[in-house]
Design a protein around this motif. Structure first.
Motif, PDB file in Angstrom:
ATOM      1  N   GLY A 171       0.802  -1.279  -0.136  1.00  0.00           N
ATOM      2  CA  GLY A 171      -0.002   0.149   0.015  1.00  0.00           C
ATOM      3  C   GLY A 171       0.823   1.246   0.012  1.00  0.00           C
ATOM      4  N   TYR A 172       1.960   1.100   0.807  1.00  0.00           N
ATOM      5  CA  TYR A 172       2.819   2.405   0.936  1.00  0.00           C
ATOM      6  C   TYR A 172       3.468   2.614  -0.549  1.00  0.00           C
ATOM      7  CZ  TYR A 172       7.353   4.970   1.711  1.00  0.00           C
ATOM      8  OH  TYR A 172       8.242   5.774   1.705  1.00  0.00           O
ATOM      9  N   MET A 173       3.864   1.581  -1.142  1.00  0.00           N
ATOM     10  CA  MET A 173       4.455   1.686  -2.548  1.00  0.00           C
ATOM     11  C   MET A 173       3.372   2.250  -3.654  1.00  0.00           C
ATOM     12  SD  MET A 173       7.514  -0.817  -2.813  1.00  0.00           S
ATOM     13  CE  MET A 173       6.772  -2.421  -2.316  1.00  0.00           C
ATOM     14  N   HIS A 174       2.312   1.646  -3.380  1.00  0.00           N
ATOM     15  CA  HIS A 174       1.034   1.912  -4.428  1.00  0.00           C
ATOM     16  C   HIS A 174       0.803   3.452  -4.380  1.00  0.00           C
ATOM     17  CE1 HIS A 174      -0.820  -0.770  -6.863  1.00  0.00           C
ATOM     18  NE2 HIS A 174      -0.612  -1.870  -6.034  1.00  0.00           N
ATOM     19  N   GLN A 179       1.228   9.020  -6.567  1.00  0.00           N
ATOM     20  CA  GLN A 179       1.553  10.367  -6.292  1.00  0.00           C
ATOM     21  C   GLN A 179       2.838  10.663  -7.203  1.00  0.00           C
ATOM     22  OE1 GLN A 179       2.322  10.419  -2.178  1.00  0.00           O
ATOM     23  NE2 GLN A 179      -0.034  10.746  -1.875  1.00  0.00           N
ATOM     24  N   ARG A 180       3.467   9.877  -7.997  1.00  0.00           N
ATOM     25  CA  ARG A 180       4.576   9.793  -8.916  1.00  0.00           C
ATOM     26  C   ARG A 180       5.753  10.226  -8.076  1.00  0.00           C
ATOM     27  NH1 ARG A 180       3.019   8.987 -13.924  1.00  0.00           N
ATOM     28  NH2 ARG A 180       0.818   9.287 -14.698  1.00  0.00           N
ATOM     29  N   ARG A 181       5.889   9.798  -6.970  1.00  0.00           N
ATOM     30  CA  ARG A 181       6.922  10.030  -5.950  1.00  0.00           C
ATOM     31  C   ARG A 181       7.812   9.022  -5.738  1.00  0.00           C
ATOM     32  NH1 ARG A 181       4.019  11.463  -0.505  1.00  0.00           N
ATOM     33  NH2 ARG A 181       6.083  12.083   0.280  1.00  0.00           N
ATOM     34  N   PRO A 182       9.081   9.195  -6.001  1.00  0.00           N
ATOM     35  CA  PRO A 182       9.949   7.866  -5.700  1.00  0.00           C
ATOM     36  C   PRO A 182       9.950   7.345  -4.403  1.00  0.00           C
ATOM     37  CG  PRO A 182      11.081  10.024  -5.575  1.00  0.00           C
ATOM     38  CD  PRO A 182       9.854  10.400  -6.022  1.00  0.00           C
TER      39      PRO A 182
END
Length: 209
Positions: A171-174, A179-182
């Motif tokens: 969920g964190y990575m999704h 959000q198009r954040r690394p």
């Protein structure tokens, strides 16, 4: 590794590394479909025809990279100290910190790993989804063999706790991707530590808290 990769693995280690590094960079920077095998071959210093002599197609190269990097990570993380740890959550923290140290040293591996975990192209999606589940099952049976599961409350399934932690990281990575954040490794590690502490309080018998 299996016999499919015999030709490739007969190469010198230096030549293998050149091809692997070029491929990891390409698949790390682009989605599977957009990664250019011509560019991989050029950066590795070989022809595209020779690349496909070692790997019959793009998918086989991709799967090989996953297997090779997994083997490499396992050898670096699962050391003597790893098997001396018998606490479930301490073992997770040790493995996560070891992986972070490796990922920080090798360019493009983190980006490649994240893209591999979220495959979008139909050529590899089913393959990678099946592979990921097999890895989770294998990891639990193999790497947690010395863990003291008696610390868990009788009604708590340790494998379910592991799956919950994986789902939370997922969920964190999704969220980051949407959000198009690394992905920030330090931030993810901080979150993982919080989740582990939360689940430890939930899962362990009182005498082990």
């Amino acid at each position: 590794m299996d016999d499919r990769y015999e030709k490739f693995e007969s190469l010198s280690e230096e030549r293998q590394e050149a091809i692997v590094n070029a491929a990891v960079e390409a698949f790390g920077k682009s989605e599977y479909k957009g990664a250019s095998t011509e560019e991989i071959a050029r950066k590795a210093g070989i022809s595209k025809g020779l690349l496909f002599f070692y790997f019959k197609n793009k998918k086989e190269l991709y799967v090989y990279l996953i297997e090779r990097l997994t083997d490499m990570m396992t050898k670096l993380v699962v050391d003597e100290a790893f098997y001396e740890i018998d606490d479930f959550f301490e073992l997770l923290a040790y493995a996560a910190n070891s992986k972070r140290a490796v990922l920080e040293k090798i360019p493009h591996v983190l980006d490649f790993s994240i893209r591999a975990y979220y495959p979008e192209h139909k050529d590899i999606k089913d393959t990678m989804d099946d592979w990921t589940q097999r890895q989770i099952d294998y990891m639990f049976k193999t790497y947690f063999k010395n863990v003291r599961f008696d610390k868990f409350k009788d009604e708590v399934d340790p494998k379910y706790v592991l799956n919950m932690l994986i789902w939370m990281a997922d969920g964190y990575m999704h969220q980051r991707r949407s959000q198009r954040r690394p992905v920030d490794i330090d931030d993810l590690m901080d979150e993982l530590n919080r989740w582990c502490e939360m689940f430890r309080l939930y899962a362990y018998k009182e005498e082990y808290l």
